[in-house]
Design an enzyme around this catalytic site. Structure first.
Site, PDB file in Angstrom:
ATOM      1  N   ARG A 138       0.791  -1.253   0.000  1.00 26.51           N
ATOM      2  CA  ARG A 138       0.000   0.000   0.000  1.00 26.51           C
ATOM      3  C   ARG A 138       0.814   1.290   0.000  1.00 26.51           C
ATOM      4  NH1 ARG A 138      -3.974  -2.791  -1.954  1.00 26.51           N
ATOM      5  NH2 ARG A 138      -5.373  -3.771  -0.463  1.00 26.51           N
ATOM      6  N   ASN A 189      -0.202  -2.118  -7.503  1.00 25.69           N
ATOM      7  CA  ASN A 189      -1.414  -1.264  -7.513  1.00 25.69           C
ATOM      8  C   ASN A 189      -1.419  -0.263  -6.357  1.00 25.69           C
ATOM      9  OD1 ASN A 189      -1.878  -3.318  -5.623  1.00 25.69           O
ATOM     10  ND2 ASN A 189      -4.071  -3.428  -6.027  1.00 25.69           N
ATOM     11  N   HIS A 200      -3.320 -16.137  -7.533  1.00 26.71           N
ATOM     12  CA  HIS A 200      -4.495 -16.553  -6.753  1.00 26.71           C
ATOM     13  C   HIS A 200      -5.531 -17.389  -7.526  1.00 26.71           C
ATOM     14  CE1 HIS A 200      -5.819 -12.819  -8.619  1.00 26.71           C
ATOM     15  NE2 HIS A 200      -5.233 -12.060  -7.716  1.00 26.71           N
ATOM     16  N   ASP A 209      -1.602 -12.935  -1.044  1.00 26.71           N
ATOM     17  CA  ASP A 209      -2.477 -11.844  -1.510  1.00 26.71           C
ATOM     18  C   ASP A 209      -2.882 -10.966  -0.322  1.00 26.71           C
ATOM     19  OD1 ASP A 209      -3.820 -10.120  -3.136  1.00 26.71           O
ATOM     20  OD2 ASP A 209      -5.399 -11.498  -3.716  1.00 26.71           O
TER      21      ASP A 209
HETATM   22  O1  DOR Z   1      -8.964  -9.148  -3.060  1.00 28.80           O
HETATM   23  C1  DOR Z   1      -8.133  -8.510  -3.679  1.00 28.80           C
HETATM   24  N1  DOR Z   1      -7.549  -7.403  -3.170  1.00 28.80           N
HETATM   25  N2  DOR Z   1      -7.811  -8.906  -4.905  1.00 28.80           N
HETATM   26  C2  DOR Z   1      -7.016  -8.184  -5.720  1.00 28.80           C
HETATM   27  O2  DOR Z   1      -6.752  -8.610  -6.809  1.00 28.80           O
HETATM   28  C3  DOR Z   1      -6.507  -6.863  -5.270  1.00 28.80           C
HETATM   29  C4  DOR Z   1      -6.438  -6.791  -3.817  1.00 28.80           C
HETATM   30  C5  DOR Z   1      -6.232  -5.398  -3.308  1.00 28.80           C
HETATM   31  O3  DOR Z   1      -5.327  -4.717  -3.783  1.00 28.80           O
HETATM   32  O4  DOR Z   1      -6.941  -4.978  -2.377  1.00 28.80           O
HETATM   33 ZN    ZN Z   2      -5.175 -10.115  -7.914  1.00 26.35          ZN
END
Ligand code: DOR
Ligand code: ZN
Length: 428
Positions: free
Chosen positions: A69, A99, A237, A310
């Site tokens: 994050r 991301n 995943h 994840d």
């Molecule tokens: O559950 C998820 N959370 N799947 C994802 O692909 C992204 C992730 C997130 O960045 O919160």
């Molecule tokens: Zn993902």
């Protein structure tokens, strides 16, 4: 400064070693691994003895899939808090997904991640760069720049790459720089605005559904493109039985594809959503018991190479809302190890098989000289108490976020000492 890890059961999946051994660490590297007592002659006055009787001594765990994050959403997690959570979970290396805000699609973001990780000085953080600029799925990112900055893979995780031509080009372009392409396999039009797996349970709960076909069709597409291009593909995943079977078939044909499963997908079924716990809202969604069985089979026969968390931290702002509005994701760094050990307890995986999916297999996918216990290698070592029972309490987590559905679960097995580069980064 040297350390002797004494009297433990050393499990090194890469070499198949499973025996009582001592390990001598000098400075940052493993100096020797040998039968009990055989390294005593190397002891010096200053050698720290780490008693490992009753413990497993394994390569430091490697997580292929962590959301840290930072930059941009530091209220959910930072590289420092995520690194603390990782170390407490037994990890010595994590891959940080791109991301963030801004997206890690250029060297300045990658550099920042390395700087923050160095300041934390806990686990190794391996940045994953974006497949496309801004993860918008329109224009490829600059893989040469990302690779030079230290990125170990590219992925648009969190977003599916809907444009097949772009995905083809990504698999071609990434090969030039020896980067695996990590696929978040999801057909966005099929998934639409679904919030859980499509099943009798979604009908009963009245929640909008995501069919497993939304994953299967993209796994098939990406495997076909890997076959066409010769690129290295990794499926993130895996949640559906269909995906497991597709990966199995393409592997058998010699296509360069690997796959990971998360502890939540190999532990839970969609029945668990009955009480609308938003911590169970993840993407891809938790699926049926049939899918769960297929994932376990895939883990057992090697179709699924790795276990990845994840780890997706979210605050109460995103999670303390109606199911429809909650963000997708759960944290996982501090529960992955005991949940994996449940597979050993149930006889689904041997200890070495389970550990291979958290050590040498992820290292191999990334092309890293890690995840093994051999002399001369960096001393990334995790000591596990396989019998320690505890009740998961999210309030004790090192992660900044609390979004775990495993709060209150009684689990067994946890990391008690973790070394990275010979330095103790966690001790319980
Ligand atoms: O559950 C998820 N959370 N799947 C994802 O692909 C992204 C992730 C997130 O960045 O919160
Ligand atoms: Zn993902």
């Amino acid at each position: 400064m040297s350390k002797l890890i004494r009297g433990g059961r050393v499990l090194d999946p890469a070499s198949g070693l499973d025996d009582f051994h001592d390990i001598l660490v000098v400075g940052r590297v493993i100096k020797a691994v040998g039968p009990p007592g055989s390294l005593d002659s190397e002891l010096q006055g200053s050698t720290e003895i780490i008693e490992a009787e009753g413990l497993w001594v394994v390569p430091g765990l490697i997580d292929l899939h962590t959301h840290l994050r930072e930059p941009g959403e530091e209220y959910k997690e930072t590289i420092l808090t995520g690194s603390r959570a990782a170390a407490a979970g037994g990890f010595t290396s994590v891959c940080s997904m791109p991301n963030t805000k801004p997206v890690n699609d250029n060297s300045s973001v990658t550099d920042l991640i390395f700087r923050r990780a160095a300041e934390a000085d806990l686990v190794r953080v391996f940045p994953v760069g974006a497949i496309s600029q801004g993860q918008r799925g329109e224009v490829l990112a600059e893989y040469g720049e990302l690779k030079e900055a230290g990125a170990v893979a590219v992925s648009d995780d969190g977003q599916a790459v809907m444009n097949s031509q772009l995905m083809r080009r990504a698999l071609e372009y990434a090969q030039v720089f020896d980067l695996p392409v990590i696929s978040h396999a999801e057909d966005r039009d099929l998934a639409a605005d679904g919030v859980m797996n499509e099943s009798l349970v979604s009908t009963r709960l009245g929640l909008r559904e995501i069919p497993s076909a939304a994953e299967d069709v993209m796994v098939f597409r990406d495997c076909s493109l890997a076959e066409l291009t010769g690129g290295q593909l990794h499926i993130a995943h895996v949640s559906s039985g269909g995906s497991v079977e597709l990966v199995r078939q393409f592997k058998a044909r010699g296509v360069r594809v690997t796959a990971e499963a998360t502890p939540h997908h190999f532990t839970l079924t969609d029945e668990a959503l009955e009480d609308f716990d938003t911590n169970l809202k993840v993407n891809p969604p938790i699926r049926s018991s049939k899918d769960l069985t297929a994932i376990l089979q895939g883990l057992a026969d090697g179709t699924i190479d790795a276990i990845a968390t994840d780890h997706a931290p979210h605050s109460t702002i995103e999670k303390d809302v109606e199911f429809d509005y909650a963000a997708f994701g759960m944290i996982g760094l501090e529960t992955a190890l005991p949940l994996t050990l449940q597979l050993v307890e149930k006889g689904i995986l041997s200890p070495l098989e389970a550990l291979s999916k958290l050590t040498c297999n992820p290292a191999k996918i990334l092309g890293l000289e890690l995840g093994r216990l051999s002399s001369g290698l960096q001393a990334d070592i995790t000591l596990i108490d396989p019998l320690r029972e505890f009740t998961v309490d999210v309030n004790l987590f090192r992660s900044k976020s609390r979004n775990s559905p495993f709060h209150g679960w009684k689990l067994k097995g946890c990391a008690v000492v973790v070394l990275r580069d010979g330095k103790v980064i966690f001790r319980d």
